[in-house]
Structures are given as structure tokens and as C-alpha cells.
Motif scaffolding. Structure first.
Motif, mmCIF file in Angstrom:
data_model
loop_
_atom_site.group_PDB
_atom_site.id
_atom_site.type_symbol
_atom_site.label_atom_id
_atom_site.label_comp_id
_atom_site.label_asym_id
_atom_site.label_seq_id
_atom_site.Cartn_x
_atom_site.Cartn_y
_atom_site.Cartn_z
ATOM 1 N N UNK A 2 3.558 5.452 -0.928
ATOM 2 C CA UNK A 2 2.823 4.515 -0.070
ATOM 3 C C UNK A 2 1.424 5.012 0.273
ATOM 4 N N UNK A 3 1.251 6.329 0.311
ATOM 5 C CA UNK A 3 -0.060 6.901 0.610
ATOM 6 C C UNK A 3 -0.950 7.031 -0.618
ATOM 7 N N UNK A 4 -0.464 6.581 -1.763
ATOM 8 C CA UNK A 4 -1.250 6.654 -2.985
ATOM 9 C C UNK A 4 -1.295 8.040 -3.605
ATOM 10 N N UNK A 5 -0.359 8.910 -3.217
ATOM 11 C CA UNK A 5 -0.361 10.274 -3.732
ATOM 12 C C UNK A 5 0.514 10.444 -4.967
ATOM 13 N N UNK A 6 1.257 9.406 -5.317
ATOM 14 C CA UNK A 6 2.104 9.436 -6.508
ATOM 15 C C UNK A 6 1.711 8.247 -7.379
ATOM 16 N N UNK A 7 1.461 8.505 -8.646
ATOM 17 C CA UNK A 7 1.148 7.427 -9.585
ATOM 18 C C UNK A 7 2.296 7.241 -10.551
ATOM 19 N N UNK A 8 2.637 6.001 -10.810
ATOM 20 C CA UNK A 8 3.712 5.693 -11.747
ATOM 21 C C UNK A 8 3.163 4.811 -12.859
ATOM 22 N N UNK A 9 3.665 5.033 -14.069
ATOM 23 C CA UNK A 9 3.302 4.197 -15.214
ATOM 24 C C UNK A 9 4.582 3.756 -15.902
ATOM 25 N N UNK A 71 1.886 0.137 -11.033
ATOM 26 C CA UNK A 71 1.934 -0.429 -9.677
ATOM 27 C C UNK A 71 1.048 0.393 -8.737
ATOM 28 N N UNK A 72 0.252 -0.310 -7.955
ATOM 29 C CA UNK A 72 -0.592 0.354 -6.960
ATOM 30 C C UNK A 72 0.122 0.420 -5.613
ATOM 31 N N UNK A 73 1.178 -0.359 -5.474
ATOM 32 C CA UNK A 73 2.027 -0.342 -4.286
ATOM 33 C C UNK A 73 3.450 -0.135 -4.790
ATOM 34 N N UNK A 74 4.368 0.083 -3.905
ATOM 35 C CA UNK A 74 5.720 0.418 -4.329
ATOM 36 C C UNK A 74 6.780 -0.531 -3.809
#
Length: 163
Positions: A2-9, A71-74
């Protein structure tokens, strides 16, 4: 996340071919519950939680495409819902990839031949391919990846052979 510290592809195999090589979906999402045949996440731009996903076409294979999704949000099922609303549901997606008539049939009989034929694959063709984050002890940028599962790889190889 949620804080944008993890990126998923993610990598998805979808129906159809998007008109653009890159596109974005910024539609709010809300979960609906057991009052529906299948609990699911739906678009709700008034009462839902903000959700943003960027997409990139990785390959076009006639009636199918391979899509990269970030996704930029989760939100729950965010990639699946955003691809459905973009008109490119994920191959094999029982919840977000069936027209309403077939969804009702599947609820009544999950083994219905028409439903299975439409789904093509027995599971949705969505793969969490890569994750990026700061290492919890060192803070160093860390990236973990996973190869495409055999069933998705085989599906793509069969389609490429027909091209």
C-alpha cells in the motif's frame, strides 16, 4: 504494498487484442458478497476503493494476447477485473472471463461442456512473474522472479505453432 514499497508484475493470456500496445485502467473496485452467485470484485467508481493498473502488450497471437500487468494499488482481483472491463478477460477465468449466461451455467454445473470450451484452460492464465522490494535487513533493492508455468507456456507454444 500500500505504501508503494513493493512492486508486482504479472503476465496474463487474454482474449482478443488491445488496440494500443500500452494502456492503463484507473477504475475503483468494491467487493460484493454472497448475495451473488459468485462473490467477486466489481467496478464501483462512486463507492469503491481507488485502483490503478498499467498494461503492456507483450505478444499478439491472433485471437489471444499476452499482457504484462503492473498494479499500482493492491486490490483483490484487481488485474483480473481491470482486464475484464478493458474487454480482454483472462483465458480460463471462471469468475471474470465468462459472459453472464455462461457464468449462470457454471454455477449450476461447473463441468458444463460449453463452459469448459469457452474457458479453454482449467484455471485462469495469470502468473505473478516478478516482485520487487527493499530487502528487509539490508534495504538493498531485491527482485524475485518466477518462470511461466508449464500450462501457460504450452498454451502459448501451441498458438505460436498455428501462426
Amino acid at each position: 504494498f500500500e505504501d508503494g514499497k513493493v512492486g508486482k508484475s504479472y503476465v496474463a493470456i487474454v482474449h482478443g487484442a488491445p488496440g494500443k500496445d500500452a494502456f492503463k485502467c484507473s477504475r475503483a473496485l468494491r467487493k460484493i458478497g454472497k448475495q451473488h452467485p459468485i462473490p467477486r470484485t466489481v467496478i464501483d467508481d462512486r463507492g469503491g476503493k481507488p485502483a490503478r493498473t498499467t498494461f503492456r502488450v507483450l505478444e499478439r497471437l491472433g485471437e489471444f494476447s499476452v499482457i504484462g500487468a503492473r498494479p499500482e494499488t493492491g486490490r483483490t482481483n484487481q488485474v483480473r477485473v481491470h482486464l475484464e472491463v478493458a474487454g480482454h478477460p483472462i483465458v480460463g477465468d471462471k469468475t471474470y472471463g465468462l459472459p453472464a449466461r455462461l457464468l449462470r451455467k457454471m454455477v449450476a454445473d461447473p463441468d458444463d461442456a460449453e463452459v469448459r470450451a469457452h474457458l479453454i484452460l482449467p484455471r485462469h492464465a495469470l502468473h505473478h512473474a516478478r516482485m520487487r522490494f527493499a530487502h528487509p535487513k539490508t534495504g538493498a533493492p531485491t527482485e524475485i522472479g518466477a518462470p511461466l508455468p508449464d500450462d501457460m507456456r504450452t498454451f502459448l507454444e501451441e498458438r505460436r505453432a498455428k501462426m
